[in-house]
Design an enzyme around this catalytic site. Sequence first.
Site, PDB file in Angstrom:
ATOM      1  N   GLU A 119       6.824  -7.977   9.859  1.00 47.29           N
ATOM      2  CA  GLU A 119       7.371  -8.201   8.737  1.00 47.29           C
ATOM      3  C   GLU A 119       7.259  -6.688   7.768  1.00 47.29           C
ATOM      4  O   GLU A 119       6.309  -5.962   8.011  1.00 47.29           O
ATOM      5  CB  GLU A 119       6.733  -9.332   7.978  1.00 47.29           C
ATOM      6  CG  GLU A 119       5.481  -9.324   7.598  1.00 47.29           C
ATOM      7  CD  GLU A 119       4.817 -10.689   7.379  1.00 47.29           C
ATOM      8  OE1 GLU A 119       5.006 -11.208   6.409  1.00 47.29           O
ATOM      9  OE2 GLU A 119       3.896 -11.088   8.211  1.00 47.29           O
ATOM     10  N   LYS A 121       5.894  -4.153   5.076  1.00 43.05           N
ATOM     11  CA  LYS A 121       4.741  -4.193   4.383  1.00 43.05           C
ATOM     12  C   LYS A 121       4.878  -3.771   2.845  1.00 43.05           C
ATOM     13  O   LYS A 121       5.424  -2.799   2.539  1.00 43.05           O
ATOM     14  CB  LYS A 121       3.838  -2.969   4.940  1.00 43.05           C
ATOM     15  CG  LYS A 121       2.321  -2.949   4.291  1.00 43.05           C
ATOM     16  CD  LYS A 121       1.498  -1.873   5.049  1.00 43.05           C
ATOM     17  CE  LYS A 121       0.095  -2.132   4.461  1.00 43.05           C
ATOM     18  NZ  LYS A 121      -0.139  -1.780   3.026  1.00 43.05           N
ATOM     19  N   ASP A 123       5.001  -2.951  -0.900  1.00 48.73           N
ATOM     20  CA  ASP A 123       4.211  -1.907  -1.727  1.00 48.73           C
ATOM     21  C   ASP A 123       3.768  -2.721  -3.157  1.00 48.73           C
ATOM     22  O   ASP A 123       4.535  -2.366  -3.984  1.00 48.73           O
ATOM     23  CB  ASP A 123       4.800  -0.718  -1.929  1.00 48.73           C
ATOM     24  CG  ASP A 123       3.724   0.397  -2.156  1.00 48.73           C
ATOM     25  OD1 ASP A 123       2.740   0.121  -2.167  1.00 48.73           O
ATOM     26  OD2 ASP A 123       4.175   1.659  -2.469  1.00 48.73           O
ATOM     27  N   LYS A 324       2.650   2.675   9.380  1.00 48.95           N
ATOM     28  CA  LYS A 324       3.148   3.352   8.013  1.00 48.95           C
ATOM     29  C   LYS A 324       4.306   4.289   8.043  1.00 48.95           C
ATOM     30  O   LYS A 324       4.375   4.997   9.003  1.00 48.95           O
ATOM     31  CB  LYS A 324       1.702   3.908   7.564  1.00 48.95           C
ATOM     32  CG  LYS A 324       0.624   3.101   7.174  1.00 48.95           C
ATOM     33  CD  LYS A 324       0.888   2.170   6.150  1.00 48.95           C
ATOM     34  CE  LYS A 324       0.274   2.659   4.696  1.00 48.95           C
ATOM     35  NZ  LYS A 324      -1.064   2.917   4.371  1.00 48.95           N
ATOM     36  N   CYS A 418      26.070  26.141 -24.611  1.00 47.02           N
ATOM     37  CA  CYS A 418      26.748  25.426 -23.305  1.00 47.02           C
ATOM     38  C   CYS A 418      26.478  26.358 -22.225  1.00 47.02           C
ATOM     39  O   CYS A 418      27.248  27.523 -22.332  1.00 47.02           O
ATOM     40  CB  CYS A 418      28.106  24.769 -23.594  1.00 47.02           C
ATOM     41  SG  CYS A 418      28.510  24.226 -21.855  1.00 47.02           S
TER      42      CYS A 418
HETATM   43  S1  IVH Z   1      -1.256  -9.381   6.092  1.00 45.77           S
HETATM   44  C1  IVH Z   1      -6.072  -9.412   7.087  1.00 45.77           C
HETATM   45  N1  IVH Z   1       1.151  -8.982   5.545  1.00 45.77           N
HETATM   46  O1  IVH Z   1      -1.341  -4.663   2.921  1.00 45.77           O
HETATM   47  C2  IVH Z   1      -5.209  -8.700   6.562  1.00 45.77           C
HETATM   48  N2  IVH Z   1      -0.445  -7.572   4.218  1.00 45.77           N
HETATM   49  O2  IVH Z   1      -3.851  -3.426   4.136  1.00 45.77           O
HETATM   50  C3  IVH Z   1      -3.878  -9.446   6.155  1.00 45.77           C
HETATM   51  N3  IVH Z   1       0.681  -6.065   2.638  1.00 45.77           N
HETATM   52  O3  IVH Z   1      -3.827  -5.622   0.824  1.00 45.77           O
HETATM   53  C4  IVH Z   1      -2.756  -8.787   5.385  1.00 45.77           C
HETATM   54  N4  IVH Z   1       2.751  -6.799   2.884  1.00 45.77           N
HETATM   55  O4  IVH Z   1      -1.489  -6.064   0.003  1.00 45.77           O
HETATM   56  C5  IVH Z   1      -0.072  -8.550   5.269  1.00 45.77           C
HETATM   57  N5  IVH Z   1       3.468  -8.420   5.240  1.00 45.77           N
HETATM   58  C6  IVH Z   1       2.047  -8.237   4.617  1.00 45.77           C
HETATM   59  C7  IVH Z   1       1.967  -7.189   3.939  1.00 45.77           C
HETATM   60  C8  IVH Z   1       0.529  -7.097   3.564  1.00 45.77           C
HETATM   61  C9  IVH Z   1       1.643  -5.780   2.216  1.00 45.77           C
HETATM   62  C10 IVH Z   1      -0.606  -5.499   2.034  1.00 45.77           C
HETATM   63  C11 IVH Z   1      -1.657  -6.377   1.339  1.00 45.77           C
HETATM   64  C12 IVH Z   1      -2.896  -5.737   1.986  1.00 45.77           C
HETATM   65  C13 IVH Z   1      -2.650  -4.679   2.796  1.00 45.77           C
HETATM   66  C14 IVH Z   1      -3.464  -4.751   3.875  1.00 45.77           C
END
Ligand code: IVH
Length: 680
Positions: A119, A121, A123, A324, A418
Amino acid sequence: MTTATANQRIQSLRQQLNEHNYRYYVLDDPSVPDAEYDRLFRELQQLESEHPELISADSPTQRVGAEPLKAFPSVTHQVPMLSLGNVFDDASLQAFVSRVMRELDDLGRAVDQAEFCCEPKLDGLAISLIYQKGQLVQGVTRGDGQTGEGITENLKTLRSIPLRLRRETPDQPLPALLEVRGEVYMPRATFEAINERARLAGEKTLANPRNAAAGSLRQLDPRITATRPLEFTAYQVAQISEGFAAATHWLAMQQLKGWGFKISSLLSCVQGYAGLKNFCDNLAAQRDQLPFDIDGAVLKINDLRLQAELGFRAREPRWATAFKYPAQEQITQLLDVEFQVGRTGAVTPVARLEPVQVAGVTVSNATLHNMDEVARLGVRIGDSVIVRRAGDVIPQIVRVIIEQRPADAREVQVPAACPVCGSHVERAEGEAVYRCTGGLYCAAQRKEALKHFASRKAMDIEGLGDKLIEQLVDAERVKSPADLYRLELEPLAALERMAEKSASNLLQALQTSKQTTLARFIYALGIREVGEATAANLARYFGTLDALMKASKEELLDVDDIGPIVAQHIRAFFAEPHNLETIQDLLDQGIAWPEAERRREDLPLTGQTWVLTGSLDSLTRDQAKERLEALGAKVSGSVSKKTSRVVAGAAAGSKLTKAESLGVAVLDEAGLLQCLSELE
Ligand code: IVH
């Protein structure tokens, strides 16, 4: 009304409002317009104020009401909130997969292909939500992972966070305890809109959506949080009562969706390294088009039992990692500030930057919006600055790194004249922008006005690109839009990058463009703040150009979406003698459109909503949309029960399936053409 009747109505309103929220946020398929939601909401508020004894903590009205706090309570997480390991490239992704496979093997788990659930990540900020017997009882920030801040009241203001878990049937059992984790974030469009408003009001702007979300959540007064549209997407079940636990992450997410949580629409299960790589590449390619900021992909072992067996190392799970993407903010140097003159004469400062790679693209210019923004940033030429690029938005300067300011940094100064035509530059009372007073005497304004006139959604003159317009203006061959229609073959063919063939095509395109619509013509005139949608509303309302030109301020204010400022711009435009001359000149050149025979109220498709999907052969979607709208239909992007008809072209996908499941009438291209020819 008796208390019993009031109570019945209140329950029904709450249920309807919750269902609308669910369709809007979770299914992404609203079934009623916002105005209807607001109406139900106000009715509920009214009833609850007459019967305060019937207010319950999970009523949709309780999302906004709480009193400000003095401080947030500190809350210890029952299950620590950990972070994720990172990978940045194919080699480290490959190493992650090999490691997981080896560890599974060590555990005696013979898996030939590990299945991962992937999925985006998001922000934003991680938060935890606790539900007891289906009721939201606590919402906490991640904090240091062990202890966070209790921000329950603020989180309740987010309409994508259910106040109580949704049930399919009234007797559906709910877990006694559920802890859901996910990300709170501000969609990019919301962030841009808030900043645009702040800029117009001369207020401080927010640096990026993430900071904006953090700042909004950290308000001690939940009523402030309620004014900042934040969203929540769930990505983990951290605790759940026995008997409810799902077998895989995928299934856990489907379970959350059923209970009313928004989950990622991009969630996807893949096998092994190749599958992961493919997901990460695809997501990266979509990054700029997504409605929210992401900083990578999160890759998780799908089987929850395998997750538990793999466990954690230090503060990171062994069963997941984050791939990342390149950062959306970078440091570079401001080399110079130049001033550009726009269509309405606005003199805009543009930053020239030392070229830098930002999220995969080389950035060498950024907008500074206006001089108020320059003052707010306190930026000087020579400064080190942070630039941000996200989506299709022009790169922005977020802030100055003041500690790195060189001794010879220079202040940014607005030119008195201008830079293009030398006319006086002035700043109108109460406006943030400086304007060149040259009007169409100024070549820059003329060029922009002509580019706008010829553009696709205006007169749609194919082959008349920006570069060609610039040449024509510089050579003084074209001064006003009507001059375009007086162009002749030979001199055109003699221009740079032109030849007989392209010149003759252009003349043909100019001829074709003469047959247009009133809406396009109004839009093409380039009246300040009259965009495509406003032009269409004006055309529909007035029916003829003459009626629009004679319209009073009151009549204009009657048109959808037109306020006093736009009405004033329209009146001022038609009061200007040279604009009237230009319009007459264009009409004399043969520009024409079909006369409106009917007003909107009695058009054949008034009141109907149509959806176009798939591709059409004989006309573009824009053309089909325009023709349906001219017949009074509303053309929408999503299918619902209220949809009157769906037009399914070739390769129509989910919208067609949905229309069929809802029993909405479907037409193919031939059916559409027949319908148009009968009604037009
Ligand atoms: S799973 C055990 N899924 O990433 C860790 N985290 O470094 C479970 N984040 O602070 C985290 N999207 O805020 C997970 N789809 C996603 C995410 C996600 C953003 C962020 C989360 C966390 C950081 C982990």
